[in-house]
Design a protein around this motif. Structure first.
Motif, PDB file in Angstrom:
ATOM      1  N   LYS A  56       0.838  -1.204   0.000  1.00  0.00           N
ATOM      2  CA  LYS A  56       0.000   0.000   0.000  1.00  0.00           C
ATOM      3  C   LYS A  56       0.878   1.260   0.000  1.00  0.00           C
ATOM      4  O   LYS A  56       0.596   2.228  -0.706  1.00  0.00           O
ATOM      5  N   PHE A  57       1.946   1.246   0.795  1.00  0.00           N
ATOM      6  CA  PHE A  57       2.876   2.375   0.827  1.00  0.00           C
ATOM      7  C   PHE A  57       3.437   2.636  -0.569  1.00  0.00           C
ATOM      8  O   PHE A  57       3.494   3.780  -1.027  1.00  0.00           O
ATOM      9  N   VAL A  58       3.849   1.581  -1.263  1.00  0.00           N
ATOM     10  CA  VAL A  58       4.431   1.720  -2.599  1.00  0.00           C
ATOM     11  C   VAL A  58       3.401   2.269  -3.584  1.00  0.00           C
ATOM     12  O   VAL A  58       3.714   3.154  -4.377  1.00  0.00           O
ATOM     13  N   VAL A  59       2.179   1.761  -3.538  1.00  0.00           N
ATOM     14  CA  VAL A  59       1.128   2.258  -4.427  1.00  0.00           C
ATOM     15  C   VAL A  59       0.935   3.758  -4.208  1.00  0.00           C
ATOM     16  O   VAL A  59       0.848   4.529  -5.167  1.00  0.00           O
ATOM     17  N   GLU A  60       0.900   4.177  -2.954  1.00  0.00           N
ATOM     18  CA  GLU A  60       0.713   5.600  -2.654  1.00  0.00           C
ATOM     19  C   GLU A  60       1.940   6.416  -3.047  1.00  0.00           C
ATOM     20  O   GLU A  60       1.814   7.515  -3.577  1.00  0.00           O
ATOM     21  N   ALA A  61       3.118   5.887  -2.803  1.00  0.00           N
ATOM     22  CA  ALA A  61       4.353   6.603  -3.155  1.00  0.00           C
ATOM     23  C   ALA A  61       4.490   6.745  -4.668  1.00  0.00           C
ATOM     24  O   ALA A  61       4.978   7.769  -5.151  1.00  0.00           O
ATOM     25  N   ASN A  62       4.054   5.715  -5.411  1.00  0.00           N
ATOM     26  CA  ASN A  62       4.130   5.753  -6.870  1.00  0.00           C
ATOM     27  C   ASN A  62       3.166   6.789  -7.433  1.00  0.00           C
ATOM     28  O   ASN A  62       3.411   7.345  -8.492  1.00  0.00           O
ATOM     29  N   GLY A  63       2.056   7.017  -6.736  1.00  0.00           N
ATOM     30  CA  GLY A  63       1.125   8.056  -7.139  1.00  0.00           C
ATOM     31  C   GLY A  63       0.247   7.742  -8.338  1.00  0.00           C
ATOM     32  O   GLY A  63      -0.573   8.551  -8.733  1.00  0.00           O
ATOM     33  N   ASP A  64       0.425   6.555  -8.924  1.00  0.00           N
ATOM     34  CA  ASP A  64      -0.375   6.227 -10.105  1.00  0.00           C
ATOM     35  C   ASP A  64      -1.085   4.881  -9.978  1.00  0.00           C
ATOM     36  O   ASP A  64      -1.536   4.313 -10.968  1.00  0.00           O
TER      37      ASP A  64
END
Length: 91
Positions: free
Chosen positions: A51-59
């Motif tokens: 979830k952190f990665v999805v949010e950090a990726n922003g897309d």
């Protein structure tokens, strides 16, 4: 995103990765060879990390490697030179 990040040591470079990611493996080798300490988190084994990665990726994607720097900033699939540069700026 802040909830998961607050559980990690803020002074350590964190690499979010997967076991099969070739870019992750290459970056890990370069970090190790240069003596740069980091913690690796497998996003396939940790839903909060994913979830952190999805949010950090922003897309909405889970592009790895995604790095969380000691200053709290993130970078998606950075080059080794970019990682070294960012670490030097925050030192």
């Amino acid at each position: 995103m802040a909830d998961y990040a607050s559980q990690l040591d803020p002074d350590v470079l964190v690499m979010f990765s997967t076991p099969w990611c070739g870019y992750c493996k290459r970056l890990k080798l370069l970090l190790d060879s240069d003596g740069i300490p980091f913690v690796e988190v497998n996003i396939e084994a940790d839903p909060a990390a994913e979830k952190f990665v999805v949010e950090a990726n922003g897309d909405g994607t889970t592009t790895v490697p995604t790095l969380r720097f000691p200053d709290g900033s993130t970078a998606v699939n950075p080059t080794f030179a970019q990682v070294k540069d960012r670490l030097a700026q925050s030192a």
